[in-house]
Design a protein around this motif. Structure first.
Motif, PDB file in Angstrom:
ATOM      1  N   VAL A 164      56.781 -75.523 -34.640  1.00 51.04           N
ATOM      2  CA  VAL A 164      55.906 -74.447 -35.123  1.00 51.04           C
ATOM      3  C   VAL A 164      54.474 -74.966 -35.289  1.00 51.04           C
ATOM      4  CG1 VAL A 164      55.402 -72.969 -37.116  1.00 51.04           C
ATOM      5  CG2 VAL A 164      57.734 -73.094 -36.213  1.00 51.04           C
ATOM      6  N   LEU A 165      54.348 -76.145 -35.894  1.00 56.00           N
ATOM      7  CA  LEU A 165      53.014 -76.737 -36.065  1.00 56.00           C
ATOM      8  C   LEU A 165      52.346 -76.986 -34.717  1.00 56.00           C
ATOM      9  CD1 LEU A 165      53.712 -79.311 -38.927  1.00 56.00           C
ATOM     10  CD2 LEU A 165      52.480 -77.144 -39.108  1.00 56.00           C
ATOM     11  N   MET A 166      53.124 -77.450 -33.742  1.00 58.98           N
ATOM     12  CA  MET A 166      52.572 -77.705 -32.410  1.00 58.98           C
ATOM     13  C   MET A 166      52.067 -76.424 -31.755  1.00 58.98           C
ATOM     14  SD  MET A 166      55.401 -80.383 -30.961  1.00 58.98           S
ATOM     15  CE  MET A 166      55.470 -82.093 -31.504  1.00 58.98           C
ATOM     16  N   CYS A 167      52.815 -75.337 -31.938  1.00 57.59           N
ATOM     17  CA  CYS A 167      52.394 -74.058 -31.357  1.00 57.59           C
ATOM     18  C   CYS A 167      51.175 -73.481 -32.066  1.00 57.59           C
ATOM     19  CB  CYS A 167      53.548 -73.058 -31.406  1.00 57.59           C
ATOM     20  SG  CYS A 167      54.903 -73.416 -30.258  1.00 57.59           S
ATOM     21  N   LEU A 168      51.090 -73.697 -33.381  1.00 60.37           N
ATOM     22  CA  LEU A 168      49.954 -73.180 -34.141  1.00 60.37           C
ATOM     23  C   LEU A 168      48.692 -73.991 -33.895  1.00 60.37           C
ATOM     24  CD1 LEU A 168      51.663 -72.364 -37.573  1.00 60.37           C
ATOM     25  CD2 LEU A 168      50.880 -70.726 -35.845  1.00 60.37           C
ATOM     26  N   TRP A 169      48.842 -75.292 -33.728  1.00 63.55           N
ATOM     27  CA  TRP A 169      47.700 -76.180 -33.488  1.00 63.55           C
ATOM     28  C   TRP A 169      47.984 -77.044 -32.254  1.00 63.55           C
ATOM     29  CZ3 TRP A 169      49.426 -75.542 -38.635  1.00 63.55           C
ATOM     30  CH2 TRP A 169      48.547 -74.826 -39.458  1.00 63.55           C
ATOM     31  N   PHE A 173      48.828 -81.595 -30.674  1.00 65.35           N
ATOM     32  CA  PHE A 173      50.188 -81.917 -30.218  1.00 65.35           C
ATOM     33  C   PHE A 173      50.459 -83.412 -30.229  1.00 65.35           C
ATOM     34  CE2 PHE A 173      52.785 -83.517 -26.720  1.00 65.35           C
ATOM     35  CZ  PHE A 173      54.015 -83.011 -27.082  1.00 65.35           C
ATOM     36  N   ALA A 174      49.529 -84.204 -29.693  1.00 62.56           N
ATOM     37  CA  ALA A 174      49.756 -85.649 -29.591  1.00 62.56           C
ATOM     38  C   ALA A 174      50.023 -86.261 -30.965  1.00 62.56           C
ATOM     39  CB  ALA A 174      48.568 -86.328 -28.916  1.00 62.56           C
TER      40      ALA A 174
END
Length: 205
Positions: A164-169, A173-174
């Protein structure tokens, strides 16, 4: 780490929904396969830069993943159902980082490392479950499952939170991938230490 703590909260509504689905003649394996579709579609959406759509599909996949177990509990759990569920789970876990890896060249290395970390975590999880079954060790901390679910720092809930965090920000991602790969490695070490403590007395090769 959080999965067992959340079970008392999420199981009652899932079981109610699962019973409703089962009464309509839909089996748990069908729910598992249907749920895999948005999971893989999420990876495709993310690879195309459609991160909001990817987030919706990730959450839909996890909802259906919870429902297949609820339908199984309302009908009949089978070993094949447990097998299908775990294969679908790890297909999803691998697909999402791959989607981010295709989304931007800078994501390639951390995506590869995260997939490798998921692979090691999955191997340790399944190897532990195999030896636990051999010894007749059982637990229902994660609900009634087809095989032993060993607790670790990086479990399903934590994985969904990081997705979820990766999709939001997505630009971060890295960072998220490196941190979570480290947590996966710690989980493998933790699980290996527990396996050593539980299984070292067994002299059978």
């Amino acid at each position: 780490m959080l999965d067992a703590k959340l079970r008392p909260l999420i199981d009652p509504p899932l079981d109610a929904a699962g019973s409703w689905i089962a009464r309509r003649g839909i089996g748990p394996n069908a729910v598992t396969l249907i749920g895999l579709v948005p999971g893989l579609a999420a990876a495709v959406a993310i690879a195309q830069g459609a991160f909001a759509l990817g987030l919706v599909l990730v959450l839909l996949n996890r909802l259906l993943d919870g429902l297949d177990g609820a339908v199984a509990r309302a009908t009949r759990q089978t070993d094949f159902g447990g097998y299908l569920d775990i294969v679908a789970d790890f297909a999803f876990y691998v697909a999402v980082p791959l989607g981010f890896g295709f989304a931007a060249p800078a994501n390639t290395l951390p995506a590869m490392v995260l997939v490798a970390a998921f692979t090691l975590t999955g191997i340790s999880f399944l190897a532990f479950a195999t030896l636990a079954a051999k010894r007749g060790v059982a637990t229902e901390a994660h609900g009634r499952k087809s095989f032993f679910y060993n607790t670790g720092l990086a479990e399903g809930t934590e994985t969904i939170l990081v997705f979820v965090l990766m999709c939001l920000w997505p630009e971060q991602f890295a960072l998220f991938a490196w941190i979570y790969a480290g947590l996966c490695l710690l989980t493998v070490i933790q699980r290996s230490a527990l396996a050593h403590a539980m299984f070292r007395s067994d002299t059978t090769e």
